[in-house]
Motif scaffolding. Structure first.
Motif, short mmCIF file in Angstrom:
data_model
loop_
_atom_site.label_atom_id
_atom_site.label_comp_id
_atom_site.label_asym_id
_atom_site.label_seq_id
_atom_site.Cartn_x
_atom_site.Cartn_y
_atom_site.Cartn_z
N ILE A 215 13.12 8.68 63.83
CA ILE A 215 14.24 8.76 62.90
C ILE A 215 14.20 10.10 62.18
N ILE A 216 15.38 10.64 61.91
CA ILE A 216 15.54 11.83 61.09
C ILE A 216 16.12 11.37 59.77
N ASP A 217 15.35 11.48 58.68
CA ASP A 217 15.82 10.88 57.44
C ASP A 217 15.05 11.45 56.25
N SER A 218 15.09 10.71 55.15
CA SER A 218 14.48 11.16 53.90
C SER A 218 13.01 10.79 53.80
N GLY A 219 12.42 10.32 54.88
CA GLY A 219 11.04 9.86 54.85
C GLY A 219 10.99 8.35 54.88
N VAL A 220 9.87 7.79 54.50
CA VAL A 220 9.69 6.34 54.54
C VAL A 220 8.61 5.96 53.53
N LEU B 226 7.05 3.85 65.66
CA LEU B 226 8.04 4.56 64.85
C LEU B 226 7.50 5.91 64.40
N GLY B 227 8.22 6.97 64.75
CA GLY B 227 7.92 8.31 64.26
C GLY B 227 9.00 8.75 63.29
N VAL B 228 8.63 9.50 62.28
CA VAL B 228 9.56 9.88 61.21
C VAL B 228 9.55 11.39 61.03
N SER B 229 10.75 11.97 61.03
CA SER B 229 10.93 13.37 60.70
C SER B 229 11.66 13.45 59.37
N LYS B 230 10.98 13.91 58.36
CA LYS B 230 11.53 14.01 57.00
C LYS B 230 12.12 15.39 56.80
N TRP B 231 13.34 15.44 56.30
CA TRP B 231 13.95 16.75 56.12
C TRP B 231 14.55 16.94 54.73
N THR B 232 14.18 16.11 53.79
CA THR B 232 14.59 16.34 52.41
C THR B 232 13.53 17.16 51.70
#
Length: 963
Positions: free
Chosen positions: A337-342, A438-444
């Motif tokens: 997911i590309i999002d604000s993190g988790v 689940l992998g996470v890409s944070k871009w905020t």
């Protein structure tokens, strides 16, 4: 006291204007400047509609003889909006003489639209302007204009009619220097023609301090840059660099040739672009500010009273036939997911507790957690911001009662909500893809401290310059099968969203589009990584990337299963233009309902799912947008589970279904939109959705309707002997590295390819393994040759035992560890092994297929045609998976019996290995088991969608009977 009164005054002014559909968006910092003191123009960019700015962008400033300031800035729309007032954007205009001033802020979409003089068009007025006084001597008494007086009257009326139910504070704050508007950025694509300098030489030469006498690029000699850097942050080396040098026309090689060039803010954009056009080694140049907007389309509607019982996860699971799908597959493999993190510590995601006990969560460790916004590996949505003692952040540092130089943010929850829909795993909610890593890409990233918020909180912004970097990383390095981005790029004009229907189709006709973003999205398609994206919440045409060919675009439904439209016109729910009276917000980002299809048939909404008041995991105590009900307590309790509304909640539902499908047959390509074709995943998704099943066709608002996860899986698994298959075999690809002393096994081509083109150690397909005939080449783009796919054995894709009908299959869970140059990927089969490997420093890395469970005695319990699989640990860290055939053959030394698999052997050459034919019930020595002149491997292809039943003849008339 007067300062407090003025802050309260501004607070109620904001509420009053909000009730009229407008906001105070600009002001001056400090509130009452003194002659000789620097004055800053401040803009509230974190209240609806949100405004976003690049770290460096262009502007226009003019001070007239009558002390009127005209300020024009290139600004973009950003959504979702935390709705926390405060001057999160500022630009220092220097010192002003004592006197009375008025000011008006305008916005334009592109730097080239900025006025060159005060007589040019100024753009869109951000608000009604403001006035202030520059005192000759210090004073704390603010100047109140006539407009402000009217606002104050509004405040009094509000006070007399009702109590204030929520707190919105207004503050003036400063930003750190990196967020000041002080420079211009351009993205250049460097040529790879013979004689052209290397990208590395261009960047190193352009970054030399002091500057060189002569630059490599002629354009730098005409216009000296302040800095030059790479667009893709991780540079290729080792094996990847060798491949890029060998295949310079490869799209991945092209992505590495993009650079970012920074100039002083007084540089002329047109002159720069003309210079680039004349430079033979610059293939293209783009002003960075032409990317106009980013939206994470979610959570923009307050849940209705009848939708507040917190039971919505069950609704969409029921609507999408997820429970029935779980009878066939609970998923495996990797989804990003590309999002604000988790919320990394949320119990629904954690793989291990503090004591190393395995909890079963799906959040992956190590390089599956990337923070592109901050440049580290901390993907926690509320990662503390290190103030380094800066006084500008002191209020946020002290908000938790500790003076520890760590400032916190209340704004969190969006990424956690999306992640929970996909693969949460606990007793409160269940994500759709139960066993998907689940992998996470944070871009905020953090912008500034909103010191007068209650409590003071750090504001956040999306790092929109990272889109192509994230896309390229997900495509080539992560091994992901599916990516979810609940967001998109857009632009506005005079307060209205512009429909960019040809973002990547025709770049010349779409000035908002960005070549590097389109190239990076195409790279995903070439690697067969599926991009799933939300349609948007503004009842306009699809945004990038949802509107692009090959992306799965997901629209939204309301709680009644109808097209989501908060404010239908007189023509009904599909009347999206005539009324916005019931929209949560006014203007361009009204968050009023699902976006709709673009005209081209391959740029349309694919499917729709529930978008209103979806319940999922949330950051405990987090607030994403309190005014629209997207908080942890939106369902009535603060417990780490909350509600959000919008197509951001719809998109992850479909992304999870896609990964369920992909894990059921990892060899299926992405495919295309057409439901009449059986070529790939999108075709199957659309053909098994409700409107296709009912023969209603595609619709601009609803696409092909509501997806059915169970029907999609049934189509992938197919039938044999008129019985639905509940599992199938797939090759366990094997790659090796002598340098890393490592063997890696995976049924997913994307992961294997990531190793084959990895930086550093050289990997190749194990030359001692058998070629995979039915899958002769990995997905990586045309005209690029890497090792051919090889596999000695095949594994099962679901946990359904084909012989007993029970769910007792053994998952192979990959564990990974790196020590120096040595890497070990090993495979655990039970909780005790997982915990033991974890105690030795191994990270959990997801499920890589299923095997038939081990049994004893082997001589009498071996399934038909199967062979034993062992984990061979005789070579230290370099664990291998080895097969042993026959009941009397001994196990390898220092090995563990894992279960049973099938060898890569096709006795009749029909395209199906013997083990698959045993599962189907077809004849392993007869290429056409049902005698209909169609080989078994064509009727039930290993790397395709089942064509027909291999045990039921497709011949209707035989021996001339039809005559």
């Amino acid at each position: 006291m007067k300062k407090l009164i003025f802050t309260i005054f501004l607070f109620f002014s904001l509420n009053c204007l909000a009730s009229q559909g407008g906001f105070i968006r600009s002001g001056v910092i400090p509130n009452t400047p003194v002659a000789g003191q620097n004055v800053t123009i401040g803009i509230e960019s974190s209240i609806v509609p949100c405004l976003g700015f690049y770290e460096e962008t262009d502007l226009f400033y003019h001070l007239s003889n009558d002390n009127h300031i005209t300020f024009v800035v290139a600004a973009i729309g950003v959504n979702p909006c935390p709705n926390i007032p405060g001057f999160s954007y500022q630009h220092n205009i220097g010192q002003l003489p004592a006197g009375n001033y008025t000011a008006q802020v305008y916005t334009v979409n592109f730097p080239e639209d900025l006025p060159q003089s005060i007589n040019d068009p100024l753009g869109f007025a951000l608000d009604d302007g403001f006035s202030f006084v520059v005192q000759g001597t210090p004073t704390s008494v603010p100047a109140i204009s006539l407009i402000s007086g009217l606002i104050l009257l509004c405040v009094i009326l509000i006070f007399t009619r009702r109590h204030i139910k929520k707190t919105i504070l207004f503050t003036s704050v400063f930003l750190l220097t990196p967020f000041q508007v002080s420079a211009k950025d351009f993205i250049l694509l460097i040529s790879n023609e013979i004689g052209a300098p290397s990208v590395e030489d261009v960047v190193n030469n352009g970054s030399t301090s002091p500057p060189p006498d002569v630059y490599i690029l002629d354009t730098f000699n005409d216009f000296r840059p302040d800095s030059v850097s790479y667009l893709l942050s991780e540079r290729p080396y080792g094996q990847r660099l060798d491949l890029i040098n060998q295949y310079p026309d490869w799209l991945l090689a092209k992505m590495y040739r993009y650079i970012v060039v920074n100039y002083p803010d007084n540089a002329d954009s047109n002159d720069l672009l003309n210079s680039y056009d004349n430079d033979q080694f610059v293939l293209s140049a783009t002003d960075l500010s032409t990317l106009t907007g980013v939206t994470s389309n979610s959570n923009e509607v307050t849940p209705s009273s009848e939708s507040s019982n917190g039971n919505f996860i069950g609704e969409f699971i029921s609507d999408l036939d997820i429970t029935m799908a779980w009878q066939l597959s609970e998923g495996m493999g990797y989804i990003g997911i590309i999002d604000s993190g988790v919320a990394t510590e949320h119990p629904a995601f954690k793989a291990f507790d503090e004591n190393g006990q395995y909890l079963g969560g799906n959040l992956l460790d190590s390089y599956y957690q990337l923070d592109f916004g901050s440049g580290d590996f901390n993907i926690d949505e509320k990662e503390p911001f290190n103030t380094q003692g800066n006084a500008l952040f002191e209020a946020c540092d002290l908000a938790d009662g500790e003076d520890d130089n760590l400032a916190l943010s209340r704004t969190a929850g969006h990424g956690t909500h999306v992640a929970g829909v996909i693969s949460a795993k606990d007793s409160n909610v269940s994500g759709i893809c139960k066993n998907c890593g689940l992998g996470v890409s944070k871009w905020t990233k953090y912008a500034t401290c909103l010191e007068n918020a209650n409590p003071p909180t750090m504001s956040i912004t999306n790092d929109i310059t990272k889109v192509s970097d994230i896309f390229a990383t997900f495509a080539s390095s992560g091994g992901y099968g599916t990516i979810n981005w609940s967001g998109g790029i857009f632009r506005t004009n005079n307060g209205q969203i512009v429909n960019d229907e040809n973002y990547c189709v025709n770049l010349d006709d779409a000035p908002v589009s960005r070549q590097e973003n389109c190239d990076a999205l195409e790279l995903m398609r070439q690697f067969n990584v599926m991009m799933v994206s939300s349609a948007g919440n503004n009842r306009v045409k699809l945004q990038f990337p949802a509107g692009e060919k090959g992306t799965v675009a997901v629209g939204g439904l309301d709680s009644q299963g109808l097209y989501w439209n908060e404010s239908p016109g007189i023509g009904g729910i599909f009347d999206i233009d005539s009324d916005d009276s019931n929209c949560p917000y006014s203007g361009a980002q009204n968050e009023c309902g699902s976006n709709i299809s673009n005209p081209p048939i391959d740029q349309k909404v694919d499917v729709v799912t529930q978008a209103t008041a979806v319940r999922s995991t949330f950051y405990e105590g987090g607030i994403w947008n309190q005014d629209v009900g997207c908080t942890d307590e939106a369902d009535g309790v603060i417990d780490g589970y909350g509600l959000c509304t919008g197509t951001s909640a719809s998109s992850p539902q479909v992304a999870a279904i896609i990964q369920l499908m992909r894990s059921t047959n990892p060899l299926l390509p992405n495919g295309s939109y057409d439901p009449n074709l059986n070529t790939g995943l999108i075709n199957i998704l659309n053909s098994t959705s409700s409107r296709s099943v009912l023969k209603q066709g595609v619709n601009d608002y609803l696409g092909y309707g509501i997806p059915s996860a169970s029907l999609a899986l049934e189509k992938i698994l197919g039938y044999s002997g008129e019985q639905l298959m509940k599992t199938r075999l797939t090759p366990m690809f094997e790659v090796v590295s002598t340098d890393a002393n490592n063997h890696v096994y995976s049924p997913f081509p994307q992961l294997t390819t990531a190793f084959l083109i990895a930086n550093g150690n050289d990997y190749e397909s194990n030359p001692s393994a058998e070629p995979v005939i039915e899958f002769p080449s990995y997905w990586h783009g045309p005209n690029v040759n890497i090792s051919e796919p090889r596999a000695n054995f095949y594994v099962f894709t679901t946990n359904n035992n084909p012989f007993t009908g029970t769910k007792n299959m053994t998952p192979l869970r990959r564990m990974e560890k790196t020590v120096g140059n040595n890497r070990n990927d090993t495979y655990a089969i039970n909780t005790a092994e997982i915990e033991a490997f974890h105690a030795e420093g191994f990270n959990y890395a997801g499920i890589e297929g299923y095997v038939l469970p081990a049994c004893s005695p082997v001589s009498s319990c071996t399934p038909q045609g199967a062979t034993r699989l062992y984990r061979d640990e005789s070579d230290g860290m370099n664990h291998k998976l080895v097969t042993v055939s026959g009941n009397i053959n001994p196990a390898p030394a220092n090995s563990v019996f894992l279960g049973f698999v099938y060898l890569n052997v096709d006795a009749d050459g029909d395209g199906l290995i013997n083990g698959q034919e045993i599962i189907l019930g077809t004849d392993i020595f007869k290429a056409d088991s049902d005698g209909d002149d169609i080989p078994d491997g064509v009727e039930y292809p290993a790397a395709g969608v089942p064509y027909s039943d291999p045990l039921v003849s497709d011949i209707i008339y035989k021996h001339g009977f039809e005559t």
